[in-house]
Enzyme design. Structure first.
Site, PDB file in Angstrom:
ATOM      1  N   PRO A  37       0.833  -1.298   0.033  1.00 50.88           N
ATOM      2  CA  PRO A  37       0.175   0.077   0.124  1.00 50.88           C
ATOM      3  C   PRO A  37       0.836   1.094  -0.062  1.00 50.88           C
ATOM      4  O   PRO A  37       2.002   1.563   0.753  1.00 50.88           O
ATOM      5  CB  PRO A  37      -0.773  -0.147   1.231  1.00 50.88           C
ATOM      6  CG  PRO A  37      -0.764  -1.468   1.490  1.00 50.88           C
ATOM      7  CD  PRO A  37       0.615  -1.975   1.031  1.00 50.88           C
ATOM      8  N   GLU A  38       0.545   2.184  -1.059  1.00 54.80           N
ATOM      9  CA  GLU A  38       1.189   3.390  -0.942  1.00 54.80           C
ATOM     10  C   GLU A  38       0.411   4.401  -0.491  1.00 54.80           C
ATOM     11  O   GLU A  38      -0.655   4.289   0.155  1.00 54.80           O
ATOM     12  CB  GLU A  38       1.832   3.713  -2.409  1.00 54.80           C
ATOM     13  CG  GLU A  38       2.628   2.629  -2.901  1.00 54.80           C
ATOM     14  CD  GLU A  38       2.982   2.663  -4.375  1.00 54.80           C
ATOM     15  OE1 GLU A  38       2.994   3.945  -4.920  1.00 54.80           O
ATOM     16  OE2 GLU A  38       3.539   1.761  -5.045  1.00 54.80           O
ATOM     17  N   HIS A  82      -4.663 -14.434  10.133  1.00 52.42           N
ATOM     18  CA  HIS A  82      -3.759 -13.367   9.954  1.00 52.42           C
ATOM     19  C   HIS A  82      -4.371 -12.097  10.511  1.00 52.42           C
ATOM     20  O   HIS A  82      -3.748 -10.935  10.102  1.00 52.42           O
ATOM     21  CB  HIS A  82      -3.416 -12.953   8.512  1.00 52.42           C
ATOM     22  CG  HIS A  82      -2.580 -14.440   7.850  1.00 52.42           C
ATOM     23  ND1 HIS A  82      -1.696 -14.685   8.578  1.00 52.42           N
ATOM     24  CD2 HIS A  82      -3.189 -15.205   6.757  1.00 52.42           C
ATOM     25  CE1 HIS A  82      -1.317 -15.903   7.737  1.00 52.42           C
ATOM     26  NE2 HIS A  82      -2.195 -15.990   6.951  1.00 52.42           N
ATOM     27  N   ARG A 128       1.899 -11.015   5.816  1.00 50.11           N
ATOM     28  CA  ARG A 128       3.345 -11.241   5.924  1.00 50.11           C
ATOM     29  C   ARG A 128       3.848 -10.667   7.134  1.00 50.11           C
ATOM     30  O   ARG A 128       5.065 -10.791   7.253  1.00 50.11           O
ATOM     31  CB  ARG A 128       3.906 -10.397   4.647  1.00 50.11           C
ATOM     32  CG  ARG A 128       3.359 -11.102   3.235  1.00 50.11           C
ATOM     33  CD  ARG A 128       4.283 -10.511   2.144  1.00 50.11           C
ATOM     34  NE  ARG A 128       3.546 -11.038   0.974  1.00 50.11           N
ATOM     35  CZ  ARG A 128       3.903 -10.508  -0.279  1.00 50.11           C
ATOM     36  NH1 ARG A 128       5.132  -9.779  -0.315  1.00 50.11           N
ATOM     37  NH2 ARG A 128       3.323 -10.953  -1.465  1.00 50.11           N
ATOM     38  N   ARG A 183      22.009  14.633  -6.980  1.00 49.52           N
ATOM     39  CA  ARG A 183      21.589  13.413  -7.058  1.00 49.52           C
ATOM     40  C   ARG A 183      21.825  12.808  -8.507  1.00 49.52           C
ATOM     41  O   ARG A 183      20.949  13.237  -9.487  1.00 49.52           O
ATOM     42  CB  ARG A 183      19.875  13.308  -6.670  1.00 49.52           C
ATOM     43  CG  ARG A 183      19.657  13.793  -5.337  1.00 49.52           C
ATOM     44  CD  ARG A 183      20.209  13.090  -4.303  1.00 49.52           C
ATOM     45  NE  ARG A 183      19.687  11.790  -4.370  1.00 49.52           N
ATOM     46  CZ  ARG A 183      18.797  11.163  -3.240  1.00 49.52           C
ATOM     47  NH1 ARG A 183      18.219  12.296  -2.284  1.00 49.52           N
ATOM     48  NH2 ARG A 183      18.421  10.194  -3.367  1.00 49.52           N
TER      49      ARG A 183
END
Length: 272
Positions: A2-3, A91, A110, A152
């Site tokens: 998820p972002e 879970h 996870r 960068r």
């Protein structure tokens, strides 16, 4: 994983249900997340009233007055609301139980997620203290990105995914924003002019807002707080579309590997 749009969608879904509610207790079925859930969390949080829900990058911050519950969904986490008494599955590692009979439940197969407690200022926590600008905030503009990229030499896609530069832009939305901006994901960040940084920051914001409006992207595990899947994946312009025609020009979308992550781009629309 998820972002930002998925976490923001979760925050917006939970806020009207949690704001002003009193916490009865927490139920911890498995402490072994990426960092252990604090052993005394139930004692610290029971009886507190939820004063606000905020987001910092990909972290959800639940303000409980005396401290803040910091939640991260990890790679496979879901945070949604069930009724008290709903049977947990294998879970379902953590429940935040409210006096009104609702339960905020974390499912994380996870176990890469986080449930942590921070007394005082949550932004002082070491996971949050060094996060970069929020991409939906006024402080994130072309000037800020241009200044951050002058030294960068890394590819711009890597830089966008660096949380010290900008908060919460992960792999999916870096791919999509770079396509919208017409910038190759392999371009060295320091090569971007101020003008192109202006375009890129605008396209990052545009991409994230479109994803939030669509409820985020559901590729594997993610669902919103109401249990519904996001729909932004149906709008992808390049992500996960290798071998398919570009929606803009018809050129075949290509896939490369950058930093062990898949990158998708149009070689015609994103020349440099």
């Amino acid at each position: 994983m998820p972002e930002l749009p998925e976490v923001e969608t979760t925050r917006r879904g939970l806020e009207p249900l949690l704001l002003g509610q009193r916490i009865r207790t927490v139920v911890v079925r498995d402490r072994r997340l990426r960092q252990p859930v604090p052993r005394r969390l139930a004692q610290l949080i029971a009886g507190a009233t939820i004063r606000g829900l905020a987001r910092r990058g990909k972290y959800l911050l639940i303000d409980c007055g005396t401290g803040t519950l910091i939640v991260h969904l990890g790679m496979s986490g879901r945070l949604w609301v069930v009724r008290d008494g709903a049977a947990p599955t294998l879970h379902d590692h953590f429940d935040l139980v409210l006096d009104n009979g609702l339960v905020v439940r974390l499912r994380d197969p996870r176990r890469f997620g986080l449930v942590l407690w921070q007394p005082g200022n949550p932004l002082a926590h070491n996971l949050l203290a060094h996060i970069g600008s929020e991409p939906l905030s006024a402080e994130f503009d072309g000037g800020a990105l241009h200044a951050a990229t002058r030294n960068r030499s890394a590819a711009i896609k890597h830089v966008l995914m660096d949380s010290h530069v900008v908060a919460g832009v992960g792999n999916i939305y870096a791919n999509e924003a770079l396509f919208r901006a017409g910038i190759s994901p392999r371009t060295a960040a320091r090569r971007l002019s101020r003008e192109r940084c202006n375009v890129l920051t605008a396209k990052i914001r545009e991409t994230l807002e479109a994803a939030i409006n669509a409820g985020g992207s559901s590729l594997r595990d993610y669902v919103a707080s109401d249990g519904m899947a996001g729909n932004y994946q149906s709008q992808f312009l390049v992500y996960d579309r290798a071998g398919e025609p570009c929606r803009r020009c018809g050129t075949t979308i290509r896939e490369i590997r950058q930093g062990q992550r898949s990158t998708f781009y149009c070689p015609k629309c994103q020349k440099a």
